[in-house]
Design a protein around this motif. Structure first.
Motif, short mmCIF file in Angstrom:
data_model
loop_
_atom_site.label_atom_id
_atom_site.label_comp_id
_atom_site.label_asym_id
_atom_site.label_seq_id
_atom_site.Cartn_x
_atom_site.Cartn_y
_atom_site.Cartn_z
N ARG A 37 0.81 -1.40 -0.02
CA ARG A 37 -0.02 -0.07 -0.18
C ARG A 37 1.02 1.26 0.07
O ARG A 37 1.73 1.40 0.72
N ILE A 38 0.66 2.11 -0.99
CA ILE A 38 1.42 3.14 -1.35
C ILE A 38 0.54 4.48 -0.94
O ILE A 38 -0.39 4.41 -1.52
N VAL A 39 0.94 5.34 -0.29
CA VAL A 39 0.53 6.69 -0.32
C VAL A 39 1.38 7.95 -1.14
O VAL A 39 2.72 7.75 -0.90
N ALA A 40 0.89 8.56 -2.29
CA ALA A 40 1.35 9.35 -3.10
C ALA A 40 0.81 10.40 -3.29
O ALA A 40 -0.42 10.70 -2.71
N HIS A 41 1.35 11.43 -3.83
CA HIS A 41 0.67 12.75 -4.14
C HIS A 41 0.82 13.00 -5.71
O HIS A 41 1.65 12.52 -6.46
N PRO A 42 0.00 13.74 -6.39
CA PRO A 42 0.09 14.00 -7.80
C PRO A 42 1.30 14.68 -8.12
O PRO A 42 2.01 15.29 -7.53
N GLY A 43 2.29 14.11 -9.20
CA GLY A 43 3.68 14.33 -9.58
C GLY A 43 4.32 13.52 -9.13
O GLY A 43 5.65 13.55 -9.53
N ASP A 44 4.32 12.51 -8.14
CA ASP A 44 5.14 11.67 -7.30
C ASP A 44 5.44 10.52 -8.34
O ASP A 44 4.52 10.35 -9.48
N VAL A 45 6.48 10.16 -8.45
CA VAL A 45 7.01 8.86 -9.09
C VAL A 45 6.97 7.68 -8.64
O VAL A 45 7.66 7.78 -7.43
N VAL A 81 2.42 9.74 -11.21
CA VAL A 81 0.84 9.72 -10.61
C VAL A 81 0.47 10.95 -11.06
O VAL A 81 1.20 11.89 -10.62
N LYS A 82 -0.63 11.11 -11.59
CA LYS A 82 -1.24 12.29 -11.87
C LYS A 82 -2.44 12.87 -11.34
O LYS A 82 -2.69 14.01 -10.88
N ALA A 83 -3.15 11.97 -11.10
CA ALA A 83 -4.74 12.32 -10.38
C ALA A 83 -4.92 11.77 -9.08
O ALA A 83 -4.31 10.66 -8.74
N VAL A 84 -5.61 12.28 -8.21
CA VAL A 84 -6.01 11.96 -6.85
C VAL A 84 -7.03 10.67 -7.24
O VAL A 84 -7.81 10.79 -7.88
N GLY A 85 -6.80 9.86 -6.12
CA GLY A 85 -7.59 8.72 -6.42
C GLY A 85 -6.77 7.33 -5.79
O GLY A 85 -5.87 7.46 -5.29
N PRO A 95 -1.26 -13.21 -10.48
CA PRO A 95 -2.47 -12.34 -10.23
C PRO A 95 -2.80 -12.38 -8.67
O PRO A 95 -3.43 -11.47 -8.04
N ASP A 96 -2.06 -12.97 -7.93
CA ASP A 96 -2.33 -13.01 -6.27
C ASP A 96 -1.47 -11.82 -5.78
O ASP A 96 -1.72 -11.55 -4.65
N MET A 97 -0.55 -11.47 -6.50
CA MET A 97 0.42 -10.37 -6.04
C MET A 97 -0.67 -9.04 -6.20
O MET A 97 -0.65 -8.66 -7.33
N LEU A 98 -0.86 -8.44 -5.21
CA LEU A 98 -1.83 -7.08 -5.12
C LEU A 98 -1.23 -6.03 -4.51
O LEU A 98 -0.24 -6.18 -3.51
N GLY A 99 -1.49 -4.97 -4.86
CA GLY A 99 -1.03 -3.70 -4.04
C GLY A 99 -2.17 -2.61 -4.52
O GLY A 99 -3.15 -2.75 -5.14
N GLU A 100 -1.88 -1.38 -3.73
CA GLU A 100 -2.55 -0.31 -4.20
C GLU A 100 -1.91 1.06 -3.69
O GLU A 100 -1.06 1.18 -3.03
N ILE A 101 -2.35 1.99 -4.65
CA ILE A 101 -1.78 3.37 -4.44
C ILE A 101 -2.76 4.40 -4.16
O ILE A 101 -3.82 4.42 -4.99
N ASP A 102 -2.65 5.05 -3.26
CA ASP A 102 -3.55 5.80 -2.59
C ASP A 102 -2.98 7.45 -3.12
O ASP A 102 -2.10 7.71 -2.11
N VAL A 103 -3.31 7.97 -4.08
CA VAL A 103 -3.01 9.46 -4.41
C VAL A 103 -3.81 10.32 -3.63
O VAL A 103 -5.07 10.49 -3.99
N GLN A 104 -3.21 11.31 -2.80
CA GLN A 104 -3.93 12.28 -2.10
C GLN A 104 -3.61 13.65 -2.54
O GLN A 104 -2.54 13.88 -2.76
#
Length: 104
Positions: A37-45, A81-85, A95-104
């Motif tokens: 689980r990753i927290v990022a902001h628009p413009g982050d790489v 990452v460009k857009a919040v979401g 396919p069992d390898m899962l993740g999530e990016i939370d762009v704030q």
């Protein structure tokens, strides 16, 4: 006047440095994304580095937000990452390898 001008300059410098993009690193190893689980902001790489012995991908579950194609062992792939979401992703090969990016 000097104090006011200096404060304005300092405030400007703080604003500029706070808005610079960050690089968020994700290690692929032992058939896992770390962190998953990753927290990022628009413009982050987001940088995915495959330190596993097999190829993997980082592919959004919606099929259109991002797709690394194959990341061979010892290789990396990144995107901005460009857009919040919230963007859920998996390895299209495993396919069992899962993740999530939370762009704030």
């Amino acid at each position: 006047m000097l104090k006011t001008g200096l404060a304005a300059v300092c405030g400007f410098l703080l604003t500029v440095s706070a808005s610079q993009a960050a690089t968020v690193k994700v290690i692929i190893n032992n058939y896992m994304f770390m962190p998953d689980r990753i927290v990022a902001h628009p413009g982050d790489v987001i940088l995915f580095s495959n330190q596993d012995t097999d190829p993997h991908t980082a592919t959004s579950l919606d099929g259109k937000s991002f797709d690394s194609n194959t990341i061979d062992p010892g290789s990396s792939w990144s995107f901005t990452v460009k857009a919040v979401g919230t963007y859920k992703f998996h390895c299209a090969i495993h396919p069992d390898m899962l993740g999530e990016i939370d762009v704030q």
